[in-house]
Write a protein that holds these residues in place. Structure first.
Motif, PDB file in Angstrom:
ATOM      1  N   LEU A   1       0.828  -1.198   0.000  1.00  0.00           N
ATOM      2  CA  LEU A   1       0.000   0.000   0.000  1.00  0.00           C
ATOM      3  C   LEU A   1       0.862   1.248   0.000  1.00  0.00           C
ATOM      4  CD1 LEU A   1      -3.065  -0.646   2.317  1.00  0.00           C
ATOM      5  CD2 LEU A   1      -3.054  -0.139  -0.128  1.00  0.00           C
ATOM      6  N   GLN A   2       2.011   1.154   0.708  1.00  0.00           N
ATOM      7  CA  GLN A   2       2.942   2.282   0.671  1.00  0.00           C
ATOM      8  C   GLN A   2       3.438   2.505  -0.753  1.00  0.00           C
ATOM      9  OE1 GLN A   2       6.065   2.496   3.671  1.00  0.00           O
ATOM     10  NE2 GLN A   2       4.763   1.398   5.109  1.00  0.00           N
ATOM     11  N   GLY A   3       3.636   1.381  -1.463  1.00  0.00           N
ATOM     12  CA  GLY A   3       4.059   1.468  -2.863  1.00  0.00           C
ATOM     13  C   GLY A   3       3.012   2.184  -3.702  1.00  0.00           C
ATOM     14  N   VAL A   4       1.739   1.796  -3.484  1.00  0.00           N
ATOM     15  CA  VAL A   4       0.657   2.451  -4.220  1.00  0.00           C
ATOM     16  C   VAL A   4       0.621   3.928  -3.855  1.00  0.00           C
ATOM     17  CG1 VAL A   4      -1.839   2.553  -4.587  1.00  0.00           C
ATOM     18  CG2 VAL A   4      -0.715   0.328  -4.350  1.00  0.00           C
ATOM     19  N   SER A   5       0.726   4.199  -2.570  1.00  0.00           N
ATOM     20  CA  SER A   5       0.700   5.576  -2.085  1.00  0.00           C
ATOM     21  C   SER A   5       1.815   6.408  -2.730  1.00  0.00           C
ATOM     22  CB  SER A   5       0.840   5.575  -0.563  1.00  0.00           C
ATOM     23  OG  SER A   5       0.943   6.881  -0.073  1.00  0.00           O
ATOM     24  N   ASP A   6       3.000   5.777  -2.866  1.00  0.00           N
ATOM     25  CA  ASP A   6       4.137   6.477  -3.481  1.00  0.00           C
ATOM     26  C   ASP A   6       3.850   6.872  -4.926  1.00  0.00           C
ATOM     27  OD1 ASP A   6       5.699   6.430  -1.260  1.00  0.00           O
ATOM     28  OD2 ASP A   6       6.802   4.613  -1.811  1.00  0.00           O
ATOM     29  N   ALA A   7       2.934   6.114  -5.566  1.00  0.00           N
ATOM     30  CA  ALA A   7       2.660   6.378  -6.974  1.00  0.00           C
ATOM     31  C   ALA A   7       1.543   7.405  -7.167  1.00  0.00           C
ATOM     32  CB  ALA A   7       2.289   5.076  -7.679  1.00  0.00           C
ATOM     33  N   LEU A   8       0.906   7.834  -6.077  1.00  0.00           N
ATOM     34  CA  LEU A   8      -0.211   8.756  -6.203  1.00  0.00           C
ATOM     35  C   LEU A   8       0.251  10.194  -5.951  1.00  0.00           C
ATOM     36  CD1 LEU A   8      -2.937   6.649  -4.344  1.00  0.00           C
ATOM     37  CD2 LEU A   8      -2.616   6.898  -6.800  1.00  0.00           C
ATOM     38  N   PRO A   9       0.005  11.089  -6.878  1.00  0.00           N
ATOM     39  CA  PRO A   9       0.542  12.458  -6.777  1.00  0.00           C
ATOM     40  C   PRO A   9       0.111  13.219  -5.521  1.00  0.00           C
ATOM     41  CG  PRO A   9      -0.185  12.023  -9.011  1.00  0.00           C
ATOM     42  CD  PRO A   9      -0.629  10.847  -8.200  1.00  0.00           C
ATOM     43  N   ILE A  10      -1.130  12.986  -5.052  1.00  0.00           N
ATOM     44  CA  ILE A  10      -1.591  13.764  -3.894  1.00  0.00           C
ATOM     45  C   ILE A  10      -0.738  13.455  -2.660  1.00  0.00           C
ATOM     46  CG2 ILE A  10      -3.549  14.005  -2.292  1.00  0.00           C
ATOM     47  CD1 ILE A  10      -3.692  15.721  -4.849  1.00  0.00           C
ATOM     48  N   THR A  11      -0.163  12.242  -2.608  1.00  0.00           N
ATOM     49  CA  THR A  11       0.759  11.899  -1.524  1.00  0.00           C
ATOM     50  C   THR A  11       1.868  12.953  -1.410  1.00  0.00           C
ATOM     51  OG1 THR A  11       0.317   9.564  -1.900  1.00  0.00           O
ATOM     52  CG2 THR A  11       2.348  10.099  -0.712  1.00  0.00           C
ATOM     53  N   TYR A  12       2.353  13.422  -2.574  1.00  0.00           N
ATOM     54  CA  TYR A  12       3.463  14.384  -2.569  1.00  0.00           C
ATOM     55  C   TYR A  12       2.985  15.777  -2.156  1.00  0.00           C
ATOM     56  CZ  TYR A  12       5.857  10.490  -4.538  1.00  0.00           C
ATOM     57  OH  TYR A  12       6.371   9.241  -4.688  1.00  0.00           O
ATOM     58  N   ALA A  13       1.731  16.080  -2.488  1.00  0.00           N
ATOM     59  CA  ALA A  13       1.172  17.351  -2.014  1.00  0.00           C
ATOM     60  C   ALA A  13       1.126  17.346  -0.491  1.00  0.00           C
ATOM     61  CB  ALA A  13      -0.217  17.562  -2.614  1.00  0.00           C
ATOM     62  N   VAL A  14       0.731  16.192   0.060  1.00  0.00           N
ATOM     63  CA  VAL A  14       0.653  16.071   1.533  1.00  0.00           C
ATOM     64  C   VAL A  14       2.044  16.144   2.153  1.00  0.00           C
ATOM     65  CG1 VAL A  14       0.016  14.515   3.426  1.00  0.00           C
ATOM     66  CG2 VAL A  14      -1.538  14.845   1.474  1.00  0.00           C
ATOM     67  N   LYS A  15       3.023  15.481   1.502  1.00  0.00           N
ATOM     68  CA  LYS A  15       4.407  15.546   1.999  1.00  0.00           C
ATOM     69  C   LYS A  15       4.899  16.991   2.013  1.00  0.00           C
ATOM     70  CE  LYS A  15       6.700  11.210   0.691  1.00  0.00           C
ATOM     71  NZ  LYS A  15       7.678  10.709  -0.299  1.00  0.00           N
ATOM     72  N   ALA A  16       4.577  17.723   0.940  1.00  0.00           N
ATOM     73  CA  ALA A  16       5.004  19.122   0.849  1.00  0.00           C
ATOM     74  C   ALA A  16       4.363  19.942   1.965  1.00  0.00           C
ATOM     75  CB  ALA A  16       4.641  19.689  -0.527  1.00  0.00           C
ATOM     76  N   LEU A  17       3.072  19.668   2.218  1.00  0.00           N
ATOM     77  CA  LEU A  17       2.378  20.388   3.292  1.00  0.00           C
ATOM     78  C   LEU A  17       3.008  20.086   4.645  1.00  0.00           C
ATOM     79  CD1 LEU A  17      -1.313  19.890   2.117  1.00  0.00           C
ATOM     80  CD2 LEU A  17      -0.099  22.067   2.275  1.00  0.00           C
ATOM     81  N   THR A  18       3.409  18.830   4.839  1.00  0.00           N
ATOM     82  CA  THR A  18       4.042  18.440   6.098  1.00  0.00           C
ATOM     83  C   THR A  18       5.357  19.206   6.294  1.00  0.00           C
ATOM     84  OG1 THR A  18       3.071  16.273   5.739  1.00  0.00           O
ATOM     85  CG2 THR A  18       4.696  16.441   7.490  1.00  0.00           C
TER      86      THR A  18
END
Lengths: 248, 245
Positions: B189-206
């Motif tokens: 699931l982490q792999g799937v999450s890594d492939a989803l762009p919104i994950t990176y938006a959240v990382k940037a917000l963090t």
């Protein structure tokens, strides 16, 4: 105005050669060919389902074709130089229902660098001046068609392709529109108008009768009546169909 | 590509949007109300609100742009106006650019209101500057627009277009770290999450949440979302066909 408007033999505005179109695996146009002269009004007649819209879409270059060529004003149909010179009025009014008549026409006008006052003129020409501020969604079918037509007239196209533009229109307005089509042709524009009502055929310089994906006639109204020995075009069309059926 | 036609198109789309007052109110007010609701729910845990509220600030514009783009473009496709536009000098990129500008303005207005409400009235706190949050939200919204443009090609009715929401939007919400920490998810699931762009938006917000200064990690994450938006735009523009059957 096109340069050839004054030539003694009118130039060819639209040339179609061996056009074949299939839709959903079925042939819709079976190798049709024709020449349409510049500065003329050509009627494309045939029952619904005969391939009229497909033929028209091939001319404006929005239809995928299987084989054959379509040239408009010397360019392959739908290519970039034609997008400023050819206007297309679809059968169902292609306008934005959530914009006013004026906003619709002004938008299409602006795409061609035309002003809002030119848009207003086009709106007046189709008799929609009193409705200019109405939302397109609240218009009657005929009013939508006229608005869609104004969006095409405003760019003063050299080639105007109209798919059943007079369906459901008041006879007076229909008369006015046909007068306008004639005027445009006199000024040098080339018009292709599809219709399924025969009484409009007599207003055309030339007729293309389409049936089951083939042209069964490509002639002037007078010659068509003469060659079939009939008094009206409805009878001429019937005559041609019977002849064809006999031949099969 | 013509800048003039792009702006004319954007103007037309904004005019359509503004003509629909109810939609305007919904676009501007709903995210603020939802964030206020979350804030009330998490009243006892301001730390949790700081992270959830912040993520929602970027997620709402993404979701809204996806929704309104997929529906309005579907209308252009089915209403015949797209076919008509394709016979005019309008280029595909003019149309896409027009949508990006018009709905970008809508997303910016929405985010400005929601962020003001969150920072001023709901006690949202970030170590980094608010403009970075704003920037991330706008880029996420442009990704939403591009995705909506792309999927509108696969819907034939508005009903179907709405059904694409759970397929394209909800998984990104579930897997971005909002409802469950990413490092506690199963590896695949982490792999799937890594492939989803919104994950990176959240990382940037963090990054903005914990660092007072703008970090290069944030720029990296923003770049991933921006690249995803560009790829989706290219795919979406490819679905705008001049010739159809």
């Amino acid at each position: 105005m096109p340069p050839n408007a004054t030539a003694s033999t009118p130039a060819t505005a639209i040339a179609v050669d061996d056009l074949v179109v299939h839709r959903g695996g079925q042939p819709v146009l079976n190798s049709v060919s024709t020449r349409i002269a510049a500065g003329s009004v050509t009627g494309l007649l045939g029952p619904s389902g005969s391939g009229k819209t497909t033929f028209i879409r091939a001319i404006v270059g929005t239809q995928k074709v299987r084989s054959g060529t379509v040239e408009v004003l010397g360019h392959p149909a739908g290519t970039k130089p034609l997008r400023r010179r050819v206007a297309y009025v679809t059968q169902d009014a292609s306008i934005y229902p959530d914009l006013s008549v004026k906003a619709n026409v002004a938008y299409f006008a602006a795409l061609y660098g035309r002003s809002r006052s030119e848009a207003m003129t086009a709106i007046e020409r189709v008799g929609m001046g009193d409705h200019a501020h109405k939302l397109a969604a609240n218009l009657s079918g005929g009013q939508k068609t006229r608005t869609s037509l104004a969006c095409a007239l405003v760019i003063e196209p050299e080639v105007l392709v109209l798919d059943e533009p007079t369906v459901g229109l008041d006879p007076v307005i229909r008369e006015e529109l046909w007068d306008q089509f004639r005027t445009l042709a006199k000024q040098g524009a080339t018009l292709l108008v599809s219709s399924h009502v025969m009484d409009e055929a007599d207003r055309c310089d030339r007729l293309l009768l389409l049936r089951e994906g083939r042209f069964i006639a490509d002639d002037t109204p007078a010659d068509l009546r003469a060659s079939t020995g009939t008094a009206n075009l409805e009878a001429a069309f019937l005559h041609l169909i019977r002849e064809l059926e006999k031949a099969n | 590509m013509s800048l003039r036609i792009t702006f004319i198109t954007a103007g037309r789309i904004l005019r359509q949007l503004l003509g629909d007052r109810r939609t305007v109110v919904l676009i501007l007010a709903v995210p603020s109300l939802m964030i206020a609701l979350i804030s009330a729910i998490m009243d006892a845990a301001p730390e949790a609100f700081n992270s959830v509220g912040l993520i929602l600030l970027a997620f709402f514009p993404f979701m809204m742009m996806f929704m309104i783009t997929s529906i309005t473009l579907l209308r252009e496709r089915t209403g015949g106006t797209l076919e008509r536009l394709m016979t005019t000098p309008t280029g595909k990129l003019d149309l896409v650019g027009g949508y990006a500008i018009a709905f970008g303005v809508a997303a910016a207005s929405q985010t400005a209101i929601a962020a003001s409400v969150a920072y001023l009235f709901l006690g949202l706190e970030t170590a980094g500057p608010a403009w970075a949050v704003f920037l991330i939200a706008i880029i996420a919204s442009l990704f939403g627009m591009a995705l909506g443009l792309f999927v509108s090609a696969f819907a034939t009715t508005e009903f179907q277009a709405i059904q694409f929401m759970p397929v394209f939007v909800v998984p990104q919400l579930l897997l971005c770290g909002l409802i469950w920490p990413r490092d506690q998810m199963a590896g695949w699931l982490q792999g799937v999450s890594d492939a989803l762009p919104i994950t990176y938006a959240v990382k940037a917000l963090t990054e903005v949440q914990v660092n007072a200064e703008i970090t290069s990690a944030m720029w990296g994450d923003v770049a991933v979302v921006a690249a995803a938006a560009l790829v989706a735009t290219a795919l979406g523009a490819a679905t705008l066909r001049r010739r159809t059957n």
